[in-house]
Design a protein around this motif. Structure first.
Motif, short mmCIF file in Angstrom:
data_model
loop_
_atom_site.label_atom_id
_atom_site.label_comp_id
_atom_site.label_asym_id
_atom_site.label_seq_id
_atom_site.Cartn_x
_atom_site.Cartn_y
_atom_site.Cartn_z
N UNK A 7 0.84 -1.20 0.00
CA UNK A 7 0.00 0.00 0.00
C UNK A 7 0.88 1.24 0.00
N UNK A 8 1.97 1.21 0.74
CA UNK A 8 2.90 2.34 0.79
C UNK A 8 3.43 2.65 -0.60
N UNK A 9 3.95 1.63 -1.28
CA UNK A 9 4.59 1.87 -2.58
C UNK A 9 3.55 2.26 -3.63
N UNK A 10 2.38 1.64 -3.61
CA UNK A 10 1.35 1.95 -4.61
C UNK A 10 0.86 3.38 -4.45
N UNK A 11 0.56 3.78 -3.21
CA UNK A 11 0.03 5.13 -2.99
C UNK A 11 1.11 6.18 -3.21
N UNK A 12 2.32 5.89 -2.78
CA UNK A 12 3.41 6.83 -3.00
C UNK A 12 3.63 7.05 -4.49
N UNK A 176 -11.03 -11.99 1.76
CA UNK A 176 -10.64 -11.26 0.55
C UNK A 176 -10.05 -9.89 0.88
N UNK A 177 -10.40 -9.36 2.07
CA UNK A 177 -9.87 -8.06 2.47
C UNK A 177 -8.39 -8.14 2.87
N UNK A 178 -7.86 -9.36 2.97
CA UNK A 178 -6.44 -9.52 3.26
C UNK A 178 -5.63 -9.68 1.98
N UNK A 179 -6.33 -9.65 0.84
CA UNK A 179 -5.68 -9.81 -0.44
C UNK A 179 -5.68 -8.53 -1.24
N UNK A 183 -6.06 -4.28 -0.39
CA UNK A 183 -5.03 -3.29 -0.72
C UNK A 183 -5.62 -2.11 -1.49
N UNK A 184 -6.56 -2.41 -2.39
CA UNK A 184 -7.22 -1.35 -3.15
C UNK A 184 -7.96 -0.41 -2.21
N UNK A 185 -8.69 -0.98 -1.25
CA UNK A 185 -9.42 -0.17 -0.27
C UNK A 185 -8.47 0.74 0.50
N UNK A 424 -1.28 3.40 8.27
CA UNK A 424 -2.03 2.73 7.22
C UNK A 424 -1.14 2.01 6.20
N UNK A 425 0.13 2.38 6.14
CA UNK A 425 1.03 1.76 5.15
C UNK A 425 2.07 0.85 5.80
#
Length: 498
Positions: A7-12, A176-179, A183-185, A424-425
């Motif tokens: 999540x860190x790398x995607x959002x960054x 599914x929320x662990x997959x 991450x999208x959420x 969050x990341x």
């Protein structure tokens, strides 16, 4: 626990792309975000009004229902912070710069330039102006924050889930929320937070610049705003390094002292009787007209609809974009309180203080405008508060206090946001690494600078509404998930094992 997640790398990556885009092609970024903002405001204004009012109704139901006795934590847990410190943290994180920025500007603007329905400059416009200010900054705003905070606090402290937005949806979607979907959420929540906080930092930089311009004649420019953002970035990184219980706690209490000092001075020096009369009268009118204001969309009037899109829809989007940050932060400092205690405190106390704040500064501005002492409504938004101070004794002192308060609110908001983004990341860690917080501090400051560069305050608003829309759907799912989880807790509730 402190491991940096995808999540860190995607959002960054998304944030860096937005910053580079704005730096290289500012007009293109402004044009696209403006088109998105216009489309969402026109076609989904009804949606924003319905869901935000729905959030408030849900909060009120939780307060009066048997679920209100459930503790946000284990039975033996007690609150980490006293009521005064808790309220100070709520207030600083939840409103902060916005109250100072709009405190005089919004009421006098609704009165003298752009009233919702009444004729500008009339007694009716005065009452209506304050009602809609209360509406924008009252229980609806705090209801949005309360939803995210309540859901996170419940799942984190009562069920031991990670402090992640995605973790709150597991009762609905399971593992599914662990997959990838989880991450999208979380990416949506983190990016909404970055844009929401960057918008507020942009407002803060613009107002500090506006204050310097009004008081010293210094030119208002992007360069000066960039310097202001840079200085404050260094300061809030120093605060972030000291940790939550030291930096944010002390800054929050400092904010409250400065804000109360400014408020008391305005109550004494300003038109005191008028302030208290307007406060009392418009509170009643606000409560009376709250249902109709909550659903007012004016489909038959293009001008009225435009006003709603520019103001109410913008505010609902602003609070939604801020809600991941504020909600996570409020949840973090609210362990050990019951749902009833938590929601009553979050909804009512900051709202009432905010109403008094707007009554003091808004009434003073309207009084000057009404008596033609000064054209406050004609000033730039970021200069309106300083224009009010200029007409009263101790005006220079109050202006200095106000700019100091903007700076400390600036630091507190950014400091709190770096903590939340770091949490969050790093898979919900309550002690995110300092380096991660520093990265997010630079990211949100860079975003604020780019948004100011691409189109000033309007660009800030465009980006905000665009970023808030996808997260609003996640908030609806969070409410459904919480209610499902609470119903599952009915057996323990009946046994009074709360």
């Amino acid at each position: 626990m402190n491991k940096i997640t995808s999540v860190f790398w995607a959002t960054l990556s998304i944030a860096v792309f937005a910053v580079v885009w704005g730096a290289i092609a500012p007009s293109n970024l402004e044009s696209i975000t403006g088109s998105i903002q216009a489309y969402l405001s026109v076609h989904f204004g009804w949606y924003y009004l319905l869901i935000v009012t729905g959030f408030v109704v849900f909060c009120l139901y939780m307060i009066i229902s048997p679920y209100g006795k459930i503790k946000l934590g284990k039975k033996s847990d007690t609150p980490d912070y006293s009521y005064p410190t808790w309220f100070a943290m709520l207030f600083s994180a939840g409103m902060g710069i916005g109250l100072v920025f709009w405190g005089a500007a919004e009421p006098v603007y609704f009165f003298g330039t752009d009233p919702p329905t009444e004729e500008a400059g009339t007694p009716e416009a005065m009452g209506e102006a304050m009602q809609f200010v209360y509406f924008h900054w009252g229980v609806h705003a705090w209801g949005i924050y309360a939803i995210v905070a309540l859901v996170l606090a419940y799942f984190k402290f009562r069920r031991g889930a990670p402090a992640l937005i995605s973790a709150t949806l597991e009762p609905l979607f399971g593992q599914s929320m662990k997959g990838p979907w989880g991450k999208v959420v979380d990416v949506i929540a983190v990016f909404a937070t970055i844009v929401g906080v960057a918008t507020t930092l942009g407002f803060g930089a613009a107002q500090i610049n506006g204050g310097l311009t009004y008081l010293t004649g210094m030119e208002e420019s992007f360069t000066l705003q960039l310097i202001i953002i840079g200085v404050v970035t260094v300061l809030f990184m120093i605060s972030a390094y000291t940790g939550l219980s030291k930096g944010i706690k002390y800054l929050s209490n400092t904010n409250m002292v400065l804000a109360l000092t400014l408020l008391v001075l305005m109550l004494i020096i300003g038109p005191t009787l008028m302030i208290m009369n307007i406060f009392t009268d418009t509170i009643g009118a606000y409560l009376k007209n709250l249902p109709s204001m909550s659903f007012r969309l004016a489909p038959e009037s293009e001008d009225a609809r435009t006003w709603i899109n520019d103001w109410t829809v913008f505010y609902w989007a602003w609070w939604i974009a801020w809600s991941p940050f504020v909600g996570i932060f409020i949840a973090r400092v609210s362990k050990g309180r019951t749902i009833r205690e938590f929601l009553s405190g979050v909804l009512l106390v900051p709202s009432i203080v905010g109403f008094l704040w707007f009554s003091a500064f808004g009434s003073s501005a309207i009084d000057l405008q009404q008596n033609e002492v000064a054209d406050i409504a004609g000033l730039a938004t970021e200069q309106a508060l300083f224009g009010v101070f200029d007409q009263y004794p101790l005006g220079l002192i109050m202006s200095i206090i106000a700019m100091t308060l903007i700076g400390t609110f600036f630091i507190t908001s950014a400091d709190s946001a770096t903590f939340v983004l770091g949490m969050q990341t790093t898979n919900g860690s309550l002690t995110p690494p300092t380096m991660v917080k520093f990265v997010w501090g630079l990211a949100q400051s860079s975003m604020a600078a780019v948004l100011l560069y691409t189109g000033g305050l309007q660009a800030l608003q465009n980006a905000l509404i665009s970023a808030a829309f996808p997260f609003s759907f996640i908030m609806i799912l969070m409410v459904v998930s919480l209610y499902k989880a609470l119903r599952a807790d009915r057996a323990s509730l009946e046994k009074d094992n709360i």
